[in-house]
Enzyme design. Structure first.
Site, short mmCIF file in Angstrom:
data_model
loop_
_atom_site.label_atom_id
_atom_site.label_comp_id
_atom_site.label_asym_id
_atom_site.label_seq_id
_atom_site.Cartn_x
_atom_site.Cartn_y
_atom_site.Cartn_z
N SER A 145 -19.58 4.66 -9.45
CA SER A 145 -18.94 5.71 -10.26
C SER A 145 -18.73 6.97 -9.43
O SER A 145 -19.37 7.14 -8.39
CB SER A 145 -19.85 6.03 -11.45
OG SER A 145 -19.53 7.28 -12.03
N TYR A 158 -26.95 8.55 -16.52
CA TYR A 158 -25.86 7.74 -15.94
C TYR A 158 -25.72 8.05 -14.45
O TYR A 158 -25.61 7.13 -13.62
CB TYR A 158 -24.57 8.07 -16.68
CG TYR A 158 -23.37 7.29 -16.31
CD1 TYR A 158 -22.41 7.80 -15.44
CD2 TYR A 158 -23.14 6.02 -16.85
CE1 TYR A 158 -21.27 7.07 -15.11
CE2 TYR A 158 -21.99 5.30 -16.53
CZ TYR A 158 -21.07 5.84 -15.66
OH TYR A 158 -19.93 5.12 -15.33
P1 NAP Z 1 -16.77 -0.35 -21.48
O1 NAP Z 1 -15.35 -0.31 -21.92
O2 NAP Z 1 -17.80 0.38 -22.27
O3 NAP Z 1 -17.24 -1.87 -21.27
C1 NAP Z 1 -18.56 -2.09 -20.86
C2 NAP Z 1 -18.81 -3.58 -21.01
O4 NAP Z 1 -20.18 -3.83 -20.65
C3 NAP Z 1 -18.62 -4.07 -22.43
O5 NAP Z 1 -18.05 -5.35 -22.44
C4 NAP Z 1 -20.05 -4.11 -22.94
O6 NAP Z 1 -20.26 -5.04 -23.97
C5 NAP Z 1 -20.77 -4.60 -21.70
N1 NAP Z 1 -22.22 -4.38 -21.80
C6 NAP Z 1 -22.86 -3.22 -22.06
N2 NAP Z 1 -24.18 -3.42 -22.08
C7 NAP Z 1 -24.38 -4.74 -21.82
C8 NAP Z 1 -25.53 -5.58 -21.71
N3 NAP Z 1 -26.77 -5.10 -21.89
N4 NAP Z 1 -25.36 -6.90 -21.45
C9 NAP Z 1 -24.11 -7.40 -21.30
N5 NAP Z 1 -22.97 -6.68 -21.39
C10 NAP Z 1 -23.13 -5.36 -21.65
O7 NAP Z 1 -16.87 0.24 -20.02
P2 NAP Z 1 -15.80 0.31 -18.83
O8 NAP Z 1 -15.13 1.64 -18.85
O9 NAP Z 1 -14.99 -0.94 -18.82
O10 NAP Z 1 -16.81 0.32 -17.60
C11 NAP Z 1 -17.21 -0.85 -16.96
C12 NAP Z 1 -18.09 -0.42 -15.80
O11 NAP Z 1 -17.37 0.54 -15.02
C13 NAP Z 1 -19.37 0.27 -16.24
O12 NAP Z 1 -20.41 -0.06 -15.34
C14 NAP Z 1 -19.03 1.77 -16.10
O13 NAP Z 1 -20.20 2.55 -15.89
C15 NAP Z 1 -18.16 1.74 -14.89
N6 NAP Z 1 -17.24 2.87 -14.73
C16 NAP Z 1 -16.36 3.18 -15.71
C17 NAP Z 1 -15.44 4.22 -15.46
C18 NAP Z 1 -14.42 4.65 -16.47
O14 NAP Z 1 -13.80 5.72 -16.26
N7 NAP Z 1 -14.17 3.90 -17.53
C19 NAP Z 1 -15.45 4.88 -14.24
C20 NAP Z 1 -16.43 4.54 -13.29
C21 NAP Z 1 -17.30 3.51 -13.54
P3 NAP Z 1 -20.47 -4.48 -25.47
O15 NAP Z 1 -19.12 -4.07 -25.96
O16 NAP Z 1 -21.05 -5.64 -26.22
O17 NAP Z 1 -21.44 -3.31 -25.39
C1 GCO Z 2 -18.02 10.83 -17.89
C2 GCO Z 2 -17.27 9.56 -17.64
C3 GCO Z 2 -17.50 9.11 -16.21
C4 GCO Z 2 -16.80 7.80 -15.97
C5 GCO Z 2 -17.00 7.36 -14.57
C6 GCO Z 2 -16.43 8.31 -13.57
O1 GCO Z 2 -18.55 10.99 -19.00
O2 GCO Z 2 -18.02 11.66 -16.97
O3 GCO Z 2 -17.68 8.55 -18.55
O4 GCO Z 2 -18.86 8.99 -15.97
O5 GCO Z 2 -17.32 6.82 -16.81
O6 GCO Z 2 -18.31 7.02 -14.28
O7 GCO Z 2 -16.45 7.67 -12.31
#
Ligand code: NAP
Ligand code: GCO
Length: 265
Positions: A145, A158
């Site tokens: 992230s 986080y």
């Molecule tokens: P999301 O839309 O919240 O999806 C997260 C997924 O993880 C969902 O399918 C969720 O299932 C699953 N999950 C959560 N807890 C779990 C557990 N204990 N066991 C199995 N599955 C679980 O998140 P996203 O935005 O796609 O993010 C995916 C990854 O990218 C995460 O690691 C997040 O921190 C990272 N990330 C996101 C962003 C962003 O801007 N979106 C940026 C940087 C990094 P449920 O629906 O059942 O909870």
């Molecule tokens: C926040 C966002 C971010 C993104 C991501 C950025 O609240 O700042 O959720 O943390 O999820 O991790 O890289």
């Protein structure tokens, strides 16, 4: 000469990939030839994911598994190996976030974020490594992230987890690189998924969420990124084209980390 970016004949296990970033990465890997396996906590989400993959022409296999439950993870990896085959590529994608000011956050909430975002990648990586070592190759990609490098208000748990995940990535590289296993991270910028939906919600007067405007000003491309924009970097890190890349966090952030931000008018 074979295509070094091809994932033909490879089995990719993407955690938490019913939708969001995991689904986009898995779909990109499928297009590169990989067999996709994914998990989610609830059967209804696995079913929803299977339908979405089918809609995209992808014959994926889904398992119900909570990635924080070590016994369940070990059982699921064993089942995958018996029913699909040895995992060549692991994407530790499953993750949660709790946006609470640190002094108001309970230790329980803090621990829950650490459990899913840091302990679980350790548990799942530990479960797949022995077969990768036996097979003589493996790829582990941890979804880090911006918070692996930067802090901000309300995301102490986080940021701690994602900072730790950066170092876990480097340690897996250090400990298992000699077995031809590459462990790298992808550090997405701000991506349009359900996880960030609250940060993009329109205000009652119809104006943009202040955080939405903030991120647009912090991103050189002046926009949020899309989940699909992570697929290409993930395919690269999952393919033989990156066999000499190890312990690296590839930031796919549209340039946020390079940019001081647009001066307010
Ligand atoms: P999301 O839309 O919240 O999806 C997260 C997924 O993880 C969902 O399918 C969720 O299932 C699953 N999950 C959560 N807890 C779990 C557990 N204990 N066991 C199995 N599955 C679980 O998140 P996203 O935005 O796609 O993010 C995916 C990854 O990218 C995460 O690691 C997040 O921190 C990272 N990330 C996101 C962003 C962003 O801007 N979106 C940026 C940087 C990094 P449920 O629906 O059942 O909870
Ligand atoms: C926040 C966002 C971010 C993104 C991501 C950025 O609240 O700042 O959720 O943390 O999820 O991790 O890289």
């Amino acid at each position: 000469m074979s295509n070094p970016f091809s994932l033909e004949g490879k089995i990719a296990f993407v955690t938490g990939a019913s939708y969001g970033i995991g689904f986009a990465i898995a779909s990109g890997m499928a297009k590169a030839g990989a067999k996709i396996v994914f998990n989610d906590i609830k059967q209804e989400l696995v079913d929803k994911g299977l339908a979405a993959y089918k809609e995209a022409g992808i014959d994926a296999v889904g398992y119900v598994c909570d990635v924080t439950d070590e016994d369940a993870v070990n059982e699921t990896v064993k089942k995958i190996e018996e029913e699909v085959g040895v995992i060549d590529i692991l994407v530790n994608n499953a993750g949660i976030i709790k946006r609470i000011p640190m002094i108001e956050m309970s230790a329980k909430d803090f621990r829950q974020v650490i459990d899913v975002d840091l302990n679980a990648p350790f548990i799942v990586s530990k479960a797949v490594l022995p077969s990768m070592i036996k097979k003589g190759h493996g790829k582990i990609i941890n979804i880090c992230s911006m918070m692996s490098e930067l802090g901000r208000e309300t995301v102490s748990a986080y940021a701690a987890a994602k900072g730790g995940l950066k170092m876990l990535t480097r340690n897996i590289c250090s400990e298992y690189g000699e077995f031809n296993i590459q462990c790298n991270g992808i550090g997405p910028g701000y991506i349009e998924t359900p996880q960030t939906a609250p940060l993009r919600e329109r205000q009652p007067d119809g104006s943009r969420h202040p955080f939405d405007s903030f991120i647009v000003a912090k991103t050189p491309a002046a926009r949020w990124l899309k989940p699909e924009e992570l697929a290409g970097p993930a395919v690269f890190l999952a393919s033989e084209a990156s066999n000499a890349v190890n312990g690296h966090i590839l930031y796919v952030d549209g340039g946020i980390l390079a940019y001081i931000g647009k001066q307010p008018k």
